[in-house]
Scaffold this active site. Structure first.
Site, PDB file in Angstrom:
ATOM      1  N   ASN A  11       0.878  -1.172   0.000  1.00 53.29           N
ATOM      2  CA  ASN A  11       0.000   0.000   0.000  1.00 53.29           C
ATOM      3  C   ASN A  11       0.916   1.223   0.000  1.00 53.29           C
ATOM      4  O   ASN A  11       1.553   1.527   1.008  1.00 53.29           O
ATOM      5  CB  ASN A  11      -0.862  -0.051   1.249  1.00 53.29           C
ATOM      6  CG  ASN A  11      -2.089   0.821   1.229  1.00 53.29           C
ATOM      7  OD1 ASN A  11      -2.764   0.932   2.238  1.00 53.29           O
ATOM      8  ND2 ASN A  11      -2.421   1.434   0.117  1.00 53.29           N
ATOM      9  N   CYS A  74      -6.259   4.978   8.109  1.00 50.99           N
ATOM     10  CA  CYS A  74      -5.459   4.236   7.139  1.00 50.99           C
ATOM     11  C   CYS A  74      -4.328   3.578   7.903  1.00 50.99           C
ATOM     12  O   CYS A  74      -3.349   4.235   8.269  1.00 50.99           O
ATOM     13  CB  CYS A  74      -4.925   5.151   6.037  1.00 50.99           C
ATOM     14  SG  CYS A  74      -4.004   4.239   4.775  1.00 50.99           S
ATOM     15  N   GLU A 196     -10.495  -0.070  -2.617  1.00 54.81           N
ATOM     16  CA  GLU A 196     -10.476   1.044  -1.664  1.00 54.81           C
ATOM     17  C   GLU A 196     -11.191   2.278  -2.192  1.00 54.81           C
ATOM     18  O   GLU A 196     -10.886   2.780  -3.285  1.00 54.81           O
ATOM     19  CB  GLU A 196      -9.028   1.414  -1.303  1.00 54.81           C
ATOM     20  CG  GLU A 196      -8.393   0.460  -0.314  1.00 54.81           C
ATOM     21  CD  GLU A 196      -7.238   1.102   0.428  1.00 54.81           C
ATOM     22  OE1 GLU A 196      -7.431   2.188   1.019  1.00 54.81           O
ATOM     23  OE2 GLU A 196      -6.137   0.516   0.426  1.00 54.81           O
ATOM     24  N   CYS A 206      -4.391  -3.396   2.532  1.00 53.65           N
ATOM     25  CA  CYS A 206      -5.186  -2.400   3.261  1.00 53.65           C
ATOM     26  C   CYS A 206      -5.200  -2.791   4.731  1.00 53.65           C
ATOM     27  O   CYS A 206      -5.716  -3.862   5.086  1.00 53.65           O
ATOM     28  CB  CYS A 206      -6.612  -2.337   2.703  1.00 53.65           C
ATOM     29  SG  CYS A 206      -7.698  -1.196   3.586  1.00 53.65           S
TER      30      CYS A 206
END
Length: 266
Positions: A11, A74, A196, A206
């Site tokens: 990510n 996040c 996402e 994620c």
């Protein structure tokens, strides 16, 4: 303005830290410009990390998705920020604040860990047709909205097409949701693919989605309430485990962080 290109288990982010008082910009627009894969640096998001206090170690972290929207949670952006703070200041434990929520972080030799808060978990939140079959999605709030479908084979799913449809489903309007497809991968292991919201694409990993997957899989009896390995598209698994003192509402998510390159923003 210097930046790091850094990724947490695939990510990827543009990370800017140690900003001066005159370095503020219109970050949503900057995120759209810089995260563009063909014309910018290219990333899933832009992360702004500011050191608030050395002792105790406290950072304020903001994450802007590739479309300029603000991420309320996040996990991988937090992990990347913690890694950078460890690299720059030597912190091993720190407090990270994102969208008004405090997250703990611990940096070890082989992983960076942050906490995620688990809110309501609702079975059968919405239904969609996948490969001609109706599939139910459960929902789990892990600092941001997620739905999770337990499927037999995540690799058989068109995650981009189905993810985009479910992300805009009427039952999760107007905010929309992140969309996860999860399968059992053995004892205390899951395999996941995530579409996402804000990136508007499938990402390789994620963090908050991994926590949501474990919350739903635990509710469904696929895994027990201890450490779970969550295998992602990057081939760099995340581990999700209950917090030691508040296991019902907080989980740790941990895994690798990789510093790819540095540069100067024009």
């Amino acid at each position: 303005m210097r930046f790091r290109k850094i990724h947490g288990a695939g990510n990827d982010f543009i990370l800017v830290s140690d900003l001066g008082p005159d370095d503020d910009k219109e970050w949503p627009k900057e995120a759209e410009r810089l995260c563009a894969r063909r014309t910018g640096v290219g990333a899933d998001g832009l992360v702004i990390s500011r050191l608030v206090s050395h002792s105790p170690a406290v950072l304020e972290v903001a994450c802007f998705n590739a479309d300029g929207s603000i991420a309320t949670m996040c996990g991988n952006a937090l992990r990347c920020s913690a890694w950078a703070a460890h690299r720059d200041h030597g912190f091993l434990q720190m407090s990270l604040h994102m969208a008004g929520v405090e997250h703990e972080s611990v940096v070890s030799d082989d992983a960076v860990w942050v906490t995620a808060e688990i809110g309501a978990v609702h079975p059968r939140r919405l239904q969609a047709v996948i490969n001609g079959r109706p599939i139910w999605f459960d929902s789990a709030h892990t600092g941001t909205e997620h739905v999770v479908a337990i499927v037999d084979d995540v690799d058989a799913i068109d995650a981009l097409t189905v993810g985009r449809l479910v992300r805009h489903h009427a039952d999760v309007a107007p905010l929309g949701t992140n969309v996860n497809f999860v399968q059992s991968a053995g004892r205390q292991a899951l395999k996941i693919r995530t579409y996402e919201r804000g990136v508007e694409a499938e990402t390789l990993s994620c963090g908050s989605g991994a926590v949501a997957a474990v919350a739903v899989a635990t509710m469904r009896g696929l895994v027990a309430g201890r450490a779970v390995t969550v295998h992602n598209r990057a081939g760099q698994p995340l581990t999700v485990r209950p917090h030691e003192t508040r296991p019902t509402r907080t989980h740790w998510v941990g895994g690798p962080v990789t510093h790819t390159f540095e540069g100067v923003l024009a």
